[in-house]
Scaffold this active site. Structure first.
Site, short mmCIF file in Angstrom:
data_model
loop_
_atom_site.label_atom_id
_atom_site.label_comp_id
_atom_site.label_asym_id
_atom_site.label_seq_id
_atom_site.Cartn_x
_atom_site.Cartn_y
_atom_site.Cartn_z
N GLU A 34 -6.29 7.96 -2.42
CA GLU A 34 -7.46 7.26 -1.87
C GLU A 34 -7.90 6.12 -2.79
O GLU A 34 -8.27 5.05 -2.33
CB GLU A 34 -8.62 8.23 -1.65
CG GLU A 34 -8.45 9.11 -0.42
CD GLU A 34 -8.37 8.32 0.87
OE1 GLU A 34 -8.95 7.23 0.96
OE2 GLU A 34 -7.70 8.79 1.80
N GLN A 39 -8.40 -1.30 -0.71
CA GLN A 39 -8.08 -2.74 -0.73
C GLN A 39 -6.63 -3.03 -1.09
O GLN A 39 -6.31 -4.01 -1.74
CB GLN A 39 -9.00 -3.49 -1.71
CG GLN A 39 -10.40 -3.63 -1.16
CD GLN A 39 -11.44 -3.32 -2.18
OE1 GLN A 39 -11.25 -2.51 -3.09
NE2 GLN A 39 -12.59 -3.94 -2.04
N THR A 40 -5.74 -2.13 -0.68
CA THR A 40 -4.32 -2.28 -1.00
C THR A 40 -3.50 -2.01 0.25
O THR A 40 -3.83 -1.12 1.02
CB THR A 40 -3.93 -1.25 -2.10
OG1 THR A 40 -4.75 -1.48 -3.24
CG2 THR A 40 -2.48 -1.35 -2.49
N GLY A 78 -4.42 -4.89 -9.13
CA GLY A 78 -5.73 -5.55 -8.99
C GLY A 78 -6.89 -4.56 -8.98
O GLY A 78 -6.68 -3.35 -9.02
N TYR A 79 -8.11 -5.11 -8.94
CA TYR A 79 -9.34 -4.29 -8.94
C TYR A 79 -9.23 -3.20 -10.01
O TYR A 79 -9.23 -2.00 -9.73
CB TYR A 79 -9.60 -3.64 -7.58
CG TYR A 79 -9.78 -4.63 -6.46
CD1 TYR A 79 -11.00 -5.27 -6.27
CD2 TYR A 79 -8.73 -4.94 -5.62
CE1 TYR A 79 -11.16 -6.20 -5.25
CE2 TYR A 79 -8.88 -5.87 -4.59
CZ TYR A 79 -10.10 -6.49 -4.42
OH TYR A 79 -10.26 -7.40 -3.41
N TYR A 113 -17.45 7.02 1.29
CA TYR A 113 -16.19 7.03 2.04
C TYR A 113 -15.13 7.90 1.35
O TYR A 113 -14.52 8.77 1.98
CB TYR A 113 -15.63 5.59 2.22
CG TYR A 113 -14.16 5.66 2.54
CD1 TYR A 113 -13.75 6.00 3.82
CD2 TYR A 113 -13.19 5.52 1.54
CE1 TYR A 113 -12.41 6.18 4.11
CE2 TYR A 113 -11.85 5.69 1.83
CZ TYR A 113 -11.47 6.02 3.12
OH TYR A 113 -10.15 6.22 3.39
N ASP A 131 -14.74 3.67 7.16
CA ASP A 131 -14.16 2.53 6.43
C ASP A 131 -14.05 1.35 7.39
O ASP A 131 -14.54 1.43 8.52
CB ASP A 131 -12.80 2.91 5.81
CG ASP A 131 -11.70 3.02 6.85
OD1 ASP A 131 -12.03 3.13 8.07
OD2 ASP A 131 -10.51 2.99 6.48
N CYS A 185 -5.90 -0.75 16.99
CA CYS A 185 -7.13 -1.53 17.17
C CYS A 185 -7.30 -2.43 15.94
O CYS A 185 -8.22 -2.31 15.15
CB CYS A 185 -8.32 -0.58 17.33
SG CYS A 185 -9.78 -1.42 17.95
N CYS A 192 -4.61 -3.63 23.28
CA CYS A 192 -5.47 -2.97 24.27
C CYS A 192 -4.67 -2.41 25.44
O CYS A 192 -5.00 -1.34 25.97
CB CYS A 192 -6.52 -3.94 24.78
SG CYS A 192 -7.61 -4.54 23.46
N CYS A 195 -3.60 1.25 25.14
CA CYS A 195 -4.45 1.94 24.16
C CYS A 195 -5.07 3.18 24.83
O CYS A 195 -5.61 3.08 25.93
CB CYS A 195 -5.55 0.99 23.68
SG CYS A 195 -6.93 1.85 22.90
N SER A 286 -11.18 -11.34 -4.27
CA SER A 286 -12.11 -11.19 -3.15
C SER A 286 -13.32 -12.14 -3.24
O SER A 286 -13.78 -12.63 -2.22
CB SER A 286 -12.58 -9.75 -3.04
OG SER A 286 -13.19 -9.36 -4.25
S1 SF4 Z 1 -9.00 -1.04 24.08
FE1 SF4 Z 1 -8.33 0.10 22.30
S2 SF4 Z 1 -7.28 -1.43 21.04
FE2 SF4 Z 1 -8.51 -2.53 22.54
S3 SF4 Z 1 -10.43 -2.94 21.48
FE3 SF4 Z 1 -10.68 -1.06 22.64
S4 SF4 Z 1 -10.18 0.57 21.20
FE4 SF4 Z 1 -9.41 -1.32 20.35
#
Ligand code: SF4
Length: 336
Positions: A34, A39-40, A78-79, A113, A131, A185, A192, A195, A286
């Site tokens: 973690e 940031q990697t 980094g960081y 987190y 996150d 996403c 989409c 999805c 950053s």
């Molecule tokens: S449909 Fe799925 S991939 Fe598209 S914005 Fe919504 S959650 Fe994200």
């Protein structure tokens, strides 16, 4: 209230990424992972995770190492405050990784987190992670415009994430939503079509996926000009250990002159010796853009440098943890 946990868990059972830390429930290894992965990119972090697990297989092994060794192993990632915190936290464990949320959250460098990620993944405790991926998925599916960096937004998303968490499958659910955000996403051009959340997704319905999530503040970027002097004196060169209160704390670098603009540096201790410029590189962090220039200079044996500089054999340079910018600039020295 929509429920996204079932489709996400279903999606995860088919598409989860096969990563080494997914084959362990050892909280120490999950913590290492973690911290390294913050940031990697996964591809870059993977090599570091393997190096750390091999060299420091337990909290005690990490605690016993010197900070220089930990920073050297971290070199290039980094960081660097992450590495220093990792080392300090290992020392505070007294050989045993904490087994409660409070104990994990109290470790140096562990925020909400990371504590939620470790406790859910290692112990299946019901703490929802929030996150960048989670902000993105939740803001889009639920059509939330509240800025994610506002106090109100942080509270709203933390509450929503907790409500959506599948309490019995906290480990898989948290990993599912983060993986889903990282691979489906995505910030730009989310997939989409196909999805599993598309039917309930408000952003998809309103065709505004790429507008979400909303951020309030723009990160302020400062520009800095670093001039590094590769000062050679026979078989020796000079290094400097960076101090607190700035980037790269406790890392080693060549003698540095920082100027407010692109102007050439003036260095009193060089006593008029000729600087041979060997190239400039732009280095983006950053919150800062650094223009680093390196110069080579041959110093006569009589010249003494200020005591803040450490004289080392040039062949020993590889033993020191140095920032990536300096590493890249040093490659230019070989060309002149
Ligand atoms: S449909 Fe799925 S991939 Fe598209 S914005 Fe919504 S959650 Fe994200």
């Amino acid at each position: 209230m929509k429920n996204i946990s079932t489709p996400l868990l279903n999606w995860y059972s088919h598409y989860k990424r096969d990563l080494p830390w997914r084959h362990t429930k050892d909280p120490y290894k999950i913590w290492l992972c973690e911290i390294i992965m913050q940031q990697t990119r996964v591809a870059q972090g993977l090599a570091y995770y393997n190096k750390f697990v091999e060299r420091f297989p337990s909290p005690s092994a990490l605690a016993k190492a010197s900070e220089d060794e930990v920073l050297k192993l971290w070199q290039g990632l980094g960081y660097y405050s992450r590495a220093r915190n990792l080392h300090a936290a290992a020392k505070s464990m007294k050989g045993k990784f904490p087994s409660t949320y409070e104990g994990v959250r109290a470790l140096k460098g562990v925020g909400d987190y990371t504590a939620a990620a470790i406790c859910s993944i290692a112990y299946n405790m019901p703490y929802a992670v929030v996150d960048g991926n989670v902000y993105r998925v939740l803001s889009r599916v639920f059509g939330i415009d509240t800025p994610i960096d506002s106090t109100e937004g942080k509270k709203q998303f933390a509450q929503l994430a907790q409500e959506q968490l599948d309490q019995k499958h906290a480990s898989d659910y948290n990993q599912a939503i983060m993986d889903f955000g990282a691979t489906v996403c995505t910030p730009q051009t989310p997939q989409c079509a196909g999805c599993p959340l598309s039917k309930q997704c408000i952003a998809r319905r309103d065709n505004r996926a790429e507008e979400l999530p909303v951020k309030e503040k723009k990160t302020k970027i400062s520009t800095r000009y670093f001039h590094y002097i590769y000062a050679v004196q026979g078989d020796f060169i000079y290094l400097h250990k960076r101090g607190a209160g700035d980037i790269w704390q406790n890392l080693y670098e060549l003698p540095l002159i920082e100027t407010p603009t692109e102007e050439k540096p003036k260095v009193a201790w060089l006593k008029g010796a000729k600087l041979a410029e060997a190239g400039t590189l732009k280095h983006v962090l950053s919150h800062q853009v650094i223009y680093g220039t390196i110069y080579k200079v041959q110093l006569p044996p009589s010249v003494k440098l200020p005591s803040e500089f450490i004289k080392i054999k040039s062949a020993d340079l590889k033993k020191y943890a140095i920032p990536r910018l300096v590493q890249k600039l040093l490659a230019n020295i070989k060309k002149i």
